[in-house]
Design an enzyme around this catalytic site. Structure first.
Site, PDB file in Angstrom:
ATOM      1  N   ARG A  45     -42.497  58.572 -28.898  1.00  0.00           N
ATOM      2  CA  ARG A  45     -41.941  57.506 -28.073  1.00  0.00           C
ATOM      3  C   ARG A  45     -40.761  56.903 -28.805  1.00  0.00           C
ATOM      4  NH1 ARG A  45     -42.083  54.345 -31.795  1.00  0.00           N
ATOM      5  NH2 ARG A  45     -41.506  52.720 -30.355  1.00  0.00           N
ATOM      6  N   GLY A  46     -40.078  55.950 -28.140  1.00  0.00           N
ATOM      7  CA  GLY A  46     -38.858  55.381 -28.712  1.00  0.00           C
ATOM      8  C   GLY A  46     -37.663  56.061 -28.049  1.00  0.00           C
ATOM      9  N   ALA A  47     -36.752  55.231 -27.530  1.00  0.00           N
ATOM     10  CA  ALA A  47     -35.678  55.764 -26.683  1.00  0.00           C
ATOM     11  C   ALA A  47     -34.887  56.921 -27.317  1.00  0.00           C
ATOM     12  CB  ALA A  47     -34.758  54.619 -26.272  1.00  0.00           C
ATOM     13  N   ARG A  87     -40.455  59.680 -18.416  1.00  0.00           N
ATOM     14  CA  ARG A  87     -40.404  58.224 -18.598  1.00  0.00           C
ATOM     15  C   ARG A  87     -39.089  57.716 -17.985  1.00  0.00           C
ATOM     16  NH1 ARG A  87     -42.254  55.752 -24.008  1.00  0.00           N
ATOM     17  NH2 ARG A  87     -42.820  54.107 -22.547  1.00  0.00           N
ATOM     18  N   GLN A 194     -47.407  49.217 -30.767  1.00  0.00           N
ATOM     19  CA  GLN A 194     -46.383  49.894 -31.588  1.00  0.00           C
ATOM     20  C   GLN A 194     -46.022  49.053 -32.816  1.00  0.00           C
ATOM     21  OE1 GLN A 194     -46.258  49.539 -28.266  1.00  0.00           O
ATOM     22  NE2 GLN A 194     -45.262  51.277 -27.264  1.00  0.00           N
ATOM     23  N   ASP A 235     -33.979  50.044 -24.739  1.00  0.00           N
ATOM     24  CA  ASP A 235     -34.201  51.289 -23.996  1.00  0.00           C
ATOM     25  C   ASP A 235     -33.074  51.574 -23.006  1.00  0.00           C
ATOM     26  OD1 ASP A 235     -37.070  50.381 -24.856  1.00  0.00           O
ATOM     27  OD2 ASP A 235     -37.096  52.543 -24.500  1.00  0.00           O
ATOM     28  N   ASN A 245     -36.033  46.398 -22.939  1.00  0.00           N
ATOM     29  CA  ASN A 245     -36.733  46.825 -24.166  1.00  0.00           C
ATOM     30  C   ASN A 245     -38.219  46.548 -23.954  1.00  0.00           C
ATOM     31  OD1 ASN A 245     -36.675  47.909 -26.885  1.00  0.00           O
ATOM     32  ND2 ASN A 245     -37.253  45.857 -27.571  1.00  0.00           N
ATOM     33  N   LYS A 246     -39.003  46.863 -24.938  1.00  0.00           N
ATOM     34  CA  LYS A 246     -40.463  46.729 -24.858  1.00  0.00           C
ATOM     35  C   LYS A 246     -40.903  45.385 -24.291  1.00  0.00           C
ATOM     36  CE  LYS A 246     -42.899  49.172 -25.528  1.00  0.00           C
ATOM     37  NZ  LYS A 246     -43.371  49.948 -24.364  1.00  0.00           N
TER      38      LYS A 246
HETATM   39  O1  MRU Z   1     -42.806  52.591 -24.908  1.00  0.00           O
HETATM   40  P1  MRU Z   1     -42.028  52.911 -26.155  1.00  0.00           P
HETATM   41  O2  MRU Z   1     -42.857  52.816 -27.384  1.00  0.00           O
HETATM   42  O3  MRU Z   1     -41.258  54.189 -26.034  1.00  0.00           O
HETATM   43  O4  MRU Z   1     -40.950  51.723 -26.242  1.00  0.00           O
HETATM   44  C1  MRU Z   1     -40.033  51.740 -27.305  1.00  0.00           C
HETATM   45  C2  MRU Z   1     -39.155  50.558 -27.335  1.00  0.00           C
HETATM   46  O5  MRU Z   1     -39.185  49.693 -26.487  1.00  0.00           O
HETATM   47  C3  MRU Z   1     -38.129  50.526 -28.446  1.00  0.00           C
HETATM   48  O6  MRU Z   1     -37.845  49.209 -28.833  1.00  0.00           O
HETATM   49  C4  MRU Z   1     -36.837  51.197 -27.957  1.00  0.00           C
HETATM   50  O7  MRU Z   1     -37.116  52.436 -27.416  1.00  0.00           O
HETATM   51  C5  MRU Z   1     -35.845  51.347 -29.046  1.00  0.00           C
HETATM   52  S1  MRU Z   1     -36.351  52.510 -30.262  1.00  0.00           S
HETATM   53  C6  MRU Z   1     -35.096  52.695 -31.390  1.00  0.00           C
END
Ligand code: MRU
Length: 344
Positions: A45-47, A87, A194, A235, A245-246
């Site tokens: 996960r993570g953009a 996603r 996370q 994101d 973002n999250k």
């Molecule tokens: O649902 P996730 O864990 O993929 O969400 C991730 C985030 O919201 C991060 O803050 C974002 O992707 C930036 S990662 C460098």
């Protein structure tokens, strides 16, 4: 530096983040379908990482294709759609798939082996570029911070969410190298944790001082004067600077404003989506209600309770002090400044 995704024996190995912090284990994805499931189920996960992993997935799928050559282009489109459906919020996924499509279209008349190699090289280039981008974000971002800084962050925007180093955690790492970090306040990031599972793991590994709090403790912690800046990843950033973002990020931005604390977004330019004029247009993923009703198999509420589980929220640009990118730090007005930067 830990490798979050790589090829081994023509298969993809991904660092299985769902097992952290208890176990450091790699998962093998032998097909693009397996990779799509791994992305959906947050094994990775993570953009930025989602985008680069999808690029590797395209390269693997084309290398493994055993149908007639006239069906290759339709197959590419099926693979692209499958990965794009995993996603919806992080725009880096779509950015990476478009980039792979350009290589495919430029080379698709070549022999399949050569085409697959070009696609794999492109994915490897993206991986290497991502690390450099994060290091540049770190350098630009650390310059905003003074000595003895207390930073609050949410989710994980670190090495695990990228190809290494991280965006928000990249800024923290670059500042820590200069002894500027007194403490990082890590919000646990319900429901998937996370923060408590991944960011804690990364910071402890790097010996950067941290304190874990639940998300609801952020406001009180700020009110005690214990936070000098909030830094999060992103994101998707709309053309006007509104940022997805999250879930929980928006609340932190409101709390930071009330407490006169700067609120920074750290993200690569591939997170920008100029096709959306504002954040209301960003598609926000809603995830399985069981993520809230249960925690790792333990029932936390009644099984049939109604649940709302958005994985992200949108922070309006007015609440953002600056956006830290690999090309520099952007301040308001974000719309024109972001455009200039992207074109530079
Ligand atoms: O649902 P996730 O864990 O993929 O969400 C991730 C985030 O919201 C991060 O803050 C974002 O992707 C930036 S990662 C460098």
């Amino acid at each position: 530096m830990i490798r979050t995704v790589f090829f081994e024996d023509q298969k993809l190995k991904i660092l299985d983040q769902s097992q952290l912090p208890m176990q450091l284990a790699y998962l093998t994805c032998a097909s693009v379908e397996e990779l799509a499931t791994a992305i959906k189920t947050l094994k990775l996960r993570g953009a930025p990482l989602i985008g680069v992993a999808a690029a590797f997935g395209v390269a693997m799928a084309i290398a493994d294709y055993d149908g007639p050559s006239h069906g290759l282009e339709a197959y590419f489109q099926r693979v692209k759609s499958l990965l794009a459906s995993t996603r919806p919020t992080a725009v880096n996924l779509f950015w990476a798939l478009e980039r792979m499509e350009k290589v495919f279209l430029a080379k698709h008349s070549a022999h399949q082996k050569e085409l697959a190699l070009c696609l794999r090289n492109e994915a490897e280039n993206m991986y290497a570029e991502d690390i450099k981008i994060n290091q540049a974000i770190g350098e630009h971002g650390q310059a905003l911070l003074n000595e003895d800084c207390n930073i609050m962050t949410v989710c994980n925007a670190g090495a695990l969410a990228t190809c290494g180093y991280g965006t928000a955690l990249g800024v923290i790492r670059s500042a820590a190298i200069r002894n500027k970090i007194k403490r990082v306040w890590v919000c646990e990031t319900r429901p998937v944790l996370q923060g408590s599972r991944l960011t804690v793991w990364e910071l402890m590994h790097d010996k950067i001082p941290l304190t874990l709090i639940t998300d609801s403790m952020a406001g009180y912690t700020m009110s005690l004067g214990k936070v000098d800046a909030v830094i999060t990843g992103a994101d998707r950033i709309a053309a006007n600077g509104d940022t997805a973002n999250k879930i929980g990020t928006y609340s932190l931005a409101v709390l930071a404003r009330h407490n006169n604390i700067p609120f920074y977004i750290a993200a690569p330019l591939s997170t920008l989506d100029f096709s959306l004029s504002n954040g209301m247009q960003i598609p926000v993923e809603e995830r399985n209600p069981e993520e809230i009703r249960q925690l790792q198999g333990i029932q936390l509420s009644l099984p049939d309770v109604d649940v709302f589980n958005p994985a992200f929220d949108v922070t309006p640009n007015q609440l953002i002090t600056a956006i830290i990118t690999e090309k520099g730090v952007i301040e308001k007005p974000f719309g024109s400044e972001l455009k200039k930067l992207k074109q530079s």
